[in-house]
Write a protein that holds these residues in place. Structure first.
Motif, PDB file in Angstrom:
ATOM      1  N   PHE A  44       0.835  -1.203   0.000  1.00  0.00           N
ATOM      2  CA  PHE A  44       0.000   0.000   0.000  1.00  0.00           C
ATOM      3  C   PHE A  44       0.871   1.254   0.000  1.00  0.00           C
ATOM      4  N   THR A  45       1.900   1.259   0.831  1.00  0.00           N
ATOM      5  CA  THR A  45       2.756   2.433   0.944  1.00  0.00           C
ATOM      6  C   THR A  45       3.427   2.745  -0.389  1.00  0.00           C
ATOM      7  N   LYS A  46       3.877   1.741  -1.092  1.00  0.00           N
ATOM      8  CA  LYS A  46       4.548   1.950  -2.384  1.00  0.00           C
ATOM      9  C   LYS A  46       3.563   2.452  -3.448  1.00  0.00           C
ATOM     10  N   VAL A  47       2.329   1.948  -3.411  1.00  0.00           N
ATOM     11  CA  VAL A  47       1.314   2.431  -4.355  1.00  0.00           C
ATOM     12  C   VAL A  47       1.001   3.901  -4.083  1.00  0.00           C
ATOM     13  N   LEU A  48       0.847   4.261  -2.812  1.00  0.00           N
ATOM     14  CA  LEU A  48       0.557   5.647  -2.451  1.00  0.00           C
ATOM     15  C   LEU A  48       1.721   6.567  -2.804  1.00  0.00           C
ATOM     16  N   TYR A  49       2.940   6.060  -2.675  1.00  0.00           N
ATOM     17  CA  TYR A  49       4.127   6.828  -3.083  1.00  0.00           C
ATOM     18  C   TYR A  49       4.107   7.062  -4.593  1.00  0.00           C
ATOM     19  N   ASP A  50       3.819   6.006  -5.352  1.00  0.00           N
ATOM     20  CA  ASP A  50       3.782   6.128  -6.817  1.00  0.00           C
ATOM     21  C   ASP A  50       2.672   7.067  -7.270  1.00  0.00           C
ATOM     22  N   ALA A  51       1.596   7.150  -6.471  1.00  0.00           N
ATOM     23  CA  ALA A  51       0.481   8.038  -6.809  1.00  0.00           C
ATOM     24  C   ALA A  51       0.760   9.481  -6.385  1.00  0.00           C
ATOM     25  N   GLY A  52       1.917   9.727  -5.768  1.00  0.00           N
ATOM     26  CA  GLY A  52       2.304  11.077  -5.380  1.00  0.00           C
ATOM     27  C   GLY A  52       1.638  11.579  -4.116  1.00  0.00           C
ATOM     28  N   LEU A  53       1.064  10.673  -3.316  1.00  0.00           N
ATOM     29  CA  LEU A  53       0.349  11.090  -2.108  1.00  0.00           C
ATOM     30  C   LEU A  53       1.240  11.167  -0.881  1.00  0.00           C
ATOM     31  N   ILE A  54       2.373  10.478  -0.899  1.00  0.00           N
ATOM     32  CA  ILE A  54       3.303  10.481   0.230  1.00  0.00           C
ATOM     33  C   ILE A  54       4.738  10.558  -0.298  1.00  0.00           C
ATOM     34  N   SER A  55       5.678  10.847   0.590  1.00  0.00           N
ATOM     35  CA  SER A  55       7.063  11.076   0.155  1.00  0.00           C
ATOM     36  C   SER A  55       8.026   9.973   0.601  1.00  0.00           C
ATOM     37  N   PHE A  56       7.516   8.837   1.069  1.00  0.00           N
ATOM     38  CA  PHE A  56       8.367   7.749   1.553  1.00  0.00           C
ATOM     39  C   PHE A  56       7.818   6.431   1.022  1.00  0.00           C
ATOM     40  N   GLN A  57       8.671   5.386   1.010  1.00  0.00           N
ATOM     41  CA  GLN A  57       8.276   4.130   0.375  1.00  0.00           C
ATOM     42  C   GLN A  57       8.135   2.960   1.335  1.00  0.00           C
ATOM     43  N   GLU A  58       8.527   3.130   2.578  1.00  0.00           N
ATOM     44  CA  GLU A  58       8.385   2.065   3.575  1.00  0.00           C
ATOM     45  C   GLU A  58       7.637   2.619   4.784  1.00  0.00           C
ATOM     46  N   PRO A  59       6.637   1.882   5.303  1.00  0.00           N
ATOM     47  CA  PRO A  59       5.790   2.446   6.368  1.00  0.00           C
ATOM     48  C   PRO A  59       6.376   2.402   7.771  1.00  0.00           C
ATOM     49  N   PHE A  60       7.256   1.412   8.051  1.00  0.00           N
ATOM     50  CA  PHE A  60       7.702   1.192   9.428  1.00  0.00           C
ATOM     51  C   PHE A  60       9.232   1.130   9.486  1.00  0.00           C
TER      52      PHE A  60
END
Length: 823
Positions: free
Chosen positions: A554-570
C-alpha cells in the motif's frame, strides 16, 4: 503525619480521570521538537476483551511513547480497532444481533480496558475500521488501485459449502468439512477481485535491505513468501492438440535433457482435453473432484503421499523432439508457477520418488568429477550436487551452473523459452462473500458493464435490511443494496456484493492517525509526511508476512500516486513474544487464562505492567508467574514506603553536597543507573534489565547512611520515581505529587548522567601468584600499570606469597588483577 498505605485501585482511577480531564495525552504539535511515532497493532474487538498478549504489546508501546516524550520528542501514540471481520458475522448468526451493534459494544469495552492500563493514547485520534468515516476512504483507495490498473477481476477457486450455499474462509473449513453444518466442503470457481501485488514483487523484495530496524527473521520470512527464483521458461507442445503450448518454469534448465515426464495440476485448463476419450478419463475426473476437498497446505506437504495418473497424452520435448508422457498429480497446484512441472527424476528428489513409484524412466544428465552417478542402478536417491553435463547433446561437458544460463539463452534463440524470473508471491485475492466488511464500490450495468462508484457517492454504506441465516452472502438478501442505478447512464444496475478482505483495512490505518478528522481525503499528505514512517511498530510475529507485506505494498502504491514522500511504512519493528502459562499459550480450553482485569483488581495496573516488562526481554516468550506478579507488587510497595518514610526530606530543599565515600558512591550509582536505564530503553528495548538496574539502585539507597547528605538522598529517590514513570505511570504520578511537585512526573525531562561520576575512585583488584589468587588490594582507579606494580611489590605480604622465590615477571591488568610469575 501518618504513613499512607499504597492503594493502587484508588490511585489509578484518580490519575486516569485527571489525565482525561486535562487531555494529558493529546499529541504535542510543537514543530520545534523532533517527531516520534510509536504504534502498537490495533486489536480486533472480540467479545472476550483484552488478554495478556494485548497487555504486553500495549505496555511496551506505552513505555517507549512516555520515554520519548520525556526525552523531548513530540510523540504520536494513537489507537483504534480493526473492527470488520468474520467473528462479528458469526456472532450475528449465533446470537441474533447485528454485527455493528456487537462490534461497537466490544470496541467500547476494549477502550475501557485499555484506559484501565494507563496507556497514554491520544484518544482524539481513535479510528474504527467499521465506521463509515473510515471505510469511505478504504473504498476511495480501492478506486485509486482500480484507476492505476492494480485492481481486477478474474475466476478463482474458493471453499464452497453446498448445504449452506456459501463461500467459506479457510478457518471455517475443519477436516474438510463446513464448521457450521458438517457438510463436505468442495472447490468452486467464482469471479473475484484481486490486487496486483505481483507488480511490486521485486521492489518489495529489494527494499527489505533498507529495513535496518527490522528483525532478520521477519525479513527472511518476507523474502521466502515473495519467493524469487531465477531460471527459465520452457515451452513444451502437445502435437495431438494442434501443438498447444504448455509452459513450465524451472530453476534447473541445465537438466532439461533429463526430462522423462511432465506433471500438470489437476485444475490445469488443458487436462479435460488431454484425457478426453482416454482410458483413465473417469478415474482422473473422480481424482480431480476428490482433490477439491483437500486444502493446498495438505497437498504440498512433504508428508503427503504423492498420487498421480497418466493422462494418455504426450508433450513434445523442445530440444530432443521426444514425446514425454503427461501426468496429473496432487502435489502440483494451479496457483503456483504455471500449473505444470517437468519431471527430472535423476536430479530432483520429489521427481525421483514419483518416478520410482510409477516406474517412469530416469535419465542421468549431470555427473560429478568421479563420474557419479554412472547408472540408475547405483542411485538410491536423486543426484542434486553440481557437476558436468552428460547426455545433453551440444552442451555435454559444460559445468551445470554455466549451463543454466547457456541453455536458457539457447531456448530463447530457437523460440522455445527464455531466461526468466518467477515469484512465489501471487496476486492478492481481496473478495469476501460476507456482509461485515467494506463494500467494494463497483456496480454492474447491462449497458455499461463494470462501473466504479463515483467518489462523491462514497461511502457505499452497508445496509441494515439483511438476513443472517448462515446461508448465502447476507448482502445478496438486501434488495435496497443490490438494486441501484448506473452512475454512467442512469439505467438499472446491481451492486457488487463482495466485501473486502479485512487486511485492506489494516494496510493503511496508520496513515489515518496522522489526520483522523480529515473529511475530503483519506489523509492530509502534509501531516502524513510529517509523522511517518512509523518510528517503532509493535506487534506479534504472526503478522510478520501478510499484514506487513500488504502495508508495504500500500505504501509503495501511495508513493507512486504522489500522495506520500516515503516508500516504507515502518522504520523499526518490535515483534513481542507470546505470554505463556505453565509453558503453554493461554487459552480457555487449557484453563490457563489469566485475565488482565483480575490482575488490575487485585494488584493494580502498574504491578501488571511492571511484571510483564520485567519477566522477559520483549522479543522472547514470557511465562506467567503468580509469584513474579507478587514480587513486582512488593517492589512497588517498597518504593512507596521509601517515599512515604522520607517525605520530610523530599518536600524540603536540602543542599546537595558530596564529600564522604558513601556520598560519592551514591552519586556514582545515580549516574550509573540513569545510564543503564536510558540505554536499555533507548538502544535495546531491554525493559527487563532497565527495571533490574532500578531495583539494584533502590537497594543502594536503602543502605545509604542516615547521616549522609539529604540533598543527594532526595536526588536519588527523585531519580527512581522519574526512571520508573514510563513503566508504572500511576504510582509515580502520585509519589511525585506527594513529594511536593506541581507538574506531572511525565512532563519532566529525562535525567542525564555525567560520565565523570561513573568511575569509582578506587577499585579492588586480585593478586595472583603463578595464576592462583593469593590476595586482594584496593588501588586508586586512576593508577597506571607502573604505579600498581610498585604498590603490589611493596606489599608486606609479598614474601609470604612468594616464599623466597625469585620474581620473573609482573603482569598488570588494569582494574582487574596483577599476576606475579615466580620461579
Amino acid at each position: 503525619m501518618s504513613e499512607q498505605v499504597y492503594q493502587p485501585g484508588k490511585i489509578e482511577k484518580k490519575w486516569q480521570q485527571i489525565w482525561e480531564e486535562n487531555d494529558a495525552n493529546k499529541t504535542n504539535e510543537d514543530m520545534a521538537k523532533p517527531k516520534y511515532y510509536t504504534l502498537e497493532q490495533f486489536p480486533y474487538p472480540s467479545g472476550e476483551g483484552l488478554h495478556m498478549g494485548h497487555v504486553r504489546v500495549y505496555t511496551i508501546g506505552d513505555v517507549i511513547a512516555r520515554f520519548k516524550r520525556m526525552k523531548g520528542y513530540q510523540v504520536l501514540h494513537p489507537m483504534g480497532a480493526d473492527a470488520f471481520g468474520l467473528p462479528a458475522e458469526n456472532a450475528a448468526i449465533q446470537r441474533g444481533v447485528n454485527p455493528r451493534e456487537w462490534t461497537l459494544k466490544n470496541m467500547e469495552r476494549i477502550r475501557t480496558e485499555q484506559k484501565r492500563l494507563g496507556v497514554s493514547y491520544d484518544w482524539d485520534r481513535y479510528v474504527g475500521t467499521c465506521l463509515p468515516d473510515y471505510y469511505k476512504w478504504t473504498q476511495w483507495l480501492f478506486l485509486l488501485f482500480y484507476e492505476r490498473g492494480l485492481a481486477y477481476k478474474k475466476q478463482a477457486a474458493v471453499n464452497w459449502c453446498p448445504t449452506c450455499n456459501t463461500v467459506l474462509a479457510n478457518e471455517q473449513v475443519e477436516d474438510g468439512k463446513c464448521w457450521r453444518c458438517d457438510s463436505e466442503v468442495t472447490k468452486k470457481e467464482l469471479n473475484q477481485w484481486f490486487f496486483k501485488i505481483t507488480d511490486y514483487a521485486e521492489r518489495l523484495l529489494q527494499d527489505l535491505d533498507q529495513l535496518d530496524g527490522w528483525p532478520d527473521k521477519v525479513k527472511m520470512m518476507q523474502r521466502n513468501w515473495i519467493g524469487k527464483s531465477e531460471g527459465a521458461e520452457v515451452v513444451f507442445t502437445v502435437p495431438t492438440l494442434n501443438d498447444k503450448k504448455i509452459s513450465v518454469f524451472t530453476t534447473r534448465p541445465d537438466t532439461l535433457y533429463g526430462v522423462t515426464y511432465m506433471v500438470l495440476a489437476p485444475e490445469h485448463p488443458l487436462v479435460p482435453q488431454l484425457i478426453a476419450g482416454k482410458e483413465n478419463e473417469q478415474t482422473i475426473l473422480d481424482f480431480i473432484e476428490d482433490l477439491k476437498k483437500v486444502n493446498e497446505i495438505t497437498r504440498t506437504s512433504t508428508e503427503e503421499e504423492k498420487v498421480g495418473y497418466f493422462t494418455g497424452s504426450y508433450a513434445r520435448h523442445p530440444l530432443t523432439g521426444e514425446d514425454v508422457p503427461i501426468w496429473v498429480a496432487n502435489y502440483v497446484l494451479m496457483d503456483y508457477g504455471t500449473g505444470a512441472v517437468m519431471g527430472v527424476p535423476a536430479h530432483d528428489e520429489r521427481d525421483f520418488l514419483f518416478a520410482k513409484k510409477y516406474n517412469l524412466p530416469i535419465k542421468i544428465v549431470v555427473q560429478n568429477q568421479e563420474g557419479f552417478p554412472r547408472s540408475v542402478e547405483e542411485m538410491d536417491g536423486a543426484f542434486t550436487e553440481d557437476g558436468t553435463l552428460v547426455h545433453s547433446d551440444r552442451f555435454n561437458g559444460l559445468p551445470n551452473r554455466e549451463a543454466i544460463q547457456t541453455i536458457a539463452k539457447y531456448l530463447e534463440e530457437i523460440g522455445k523459452g527464455k531466461p526468466t524470473v518467477s515469484y512465489r508471491l501471487r496476486d492478492w485475492l481481496i473478495s469476501r462473500q460476507r456482509y461485515w466488511g467494506t463494500p467494494i464500490p463497483m456496480v454492474y450495468c447491462d449497458t455499461c458493464g463494470v462501473v466504479p462508484v463515483p467518489v462523491d457517492q462514497l461511502p457505499v454504506l452497508l445496509p441494515e435490511d439483511v438476513i443472517f441465516n448462515g446461508k448465502d452472502n447476507p448482502l445478496t438478501t438486501s434488495e435496497s443494496f443490490v438494486h441501484t442505478t448506473c452512475p454512467k447512464c442512469g439505467g438499472h444496475a446491481h451492486r457488487e456484493t463482495d466485501t473486502m478482505d479485512t487486511f485492506i483495512d489494516s494496510s493503511w490505518y496508520y496513515f489515518r492517525y496522522a489526520s483522523p478528522h480529515e473529511e475530503t481525503k483519506p489523509f492530509d499528505s502534509k501531516q502524513v509526511n510529517k509523522w511517518l514512517p512509523v518510528d517503532e511498530y509493535i506487534g506479534g510475529i504472526e503478522h510478520a508476512v501478510l499484514h506487513l507485506l500488504y502495508s508495504r505494498f500500500f505504501t509503495k502504491v501511495l508513493y507512486d500516486a504522489g500522495l506520500i514522500s516515503f516508500q516504507e511504512p515502518f522504520k523499526s519493528l518490535l515483534t513481542q513474544g507470546m505470554v505463556l502459562k505453565d509453558g503453554a499459550k493461554m487459552s480457555k480450553s487449557k484453563g490457563n487464562v489469566v485475565s488482565p482485569n483480575e490482575i488490575i483488581e487485585k494488584y493494580g495496573a502498574d504491578t501488571g505492567r511492571l511484571f510483564i516488562l520485567f519477566a522477559a526481554p520483549p522479543d522472547r516468550d514470557l511465562d506467567w508467574s503468580d509469584s513474579g506478579v507478587e514480587g513486582s507488587h512488593r517492589f512497588l510497595n517498597r518504593v512507596w514506603r521509601m517515599v512515604q518514610q522520607n517525605l520530610e526530606t523530599l518536600t524540603a530543599n536540602p543542599e546537595v553536597k558530596v564529600e564522604t565515600d558513601a556520598e560519592k558512591e551514591l552519586r556514582r550509582m545515580i549516574n550509573v543507573t540513569i545510564k543503564r536505564v536510558t540505554e536499555d530503553i533507548d538502544l535495546r528495548n531491554n525493559f527487563n534489565t532497565a527495571i533490574s538496574a532500578i531495583m539494584e539502585f533502590v537497594n543502594k539507597i536503602h543502605s545509604y547512611p542516615e547521616d549522609g547528605n539529604k540533598g543527594l538522598f532526595k536526588q536519588a529517590i527523585e531519580t527512581v520515581v522519574i526512571l520508573l514513570a514510563p513503566m508504572t505511570p500511576h504510582i509515580t504520578e502520585e509519589l511525585w505529587q506527594m513529594m511536593g511537585h506541581d507538574s506531572s512526573v511525565h512532563q519532566q525531562e529525562w535525567p542525564t548522567y555525567n560520565e565523570e561520576y561513573l568511575v569509582l575512585d578506587e577499585v579492588e583488584i586480585a593478586i595472583q601468584i603463578n595464576g592462583k589468587i593469593r590476595g586482594k588490594m584496593v588501588v586508586p582507579t586512576s593508577s597506571s600499570k607502573e604505579e600498581i606494580e610498585k604498590l603490589v611489590l611493596a606489599d608486606e605480604r609479598l614474601n609470604e606469597w612468594t616464599q623466597g622465590k625469585s620474581i620473573k615477571k609482573v603482569i598488570v591488568v588494569l582494574g582487574k588483577l596483577v599476576n606475579i610469575v615466580v620461579g
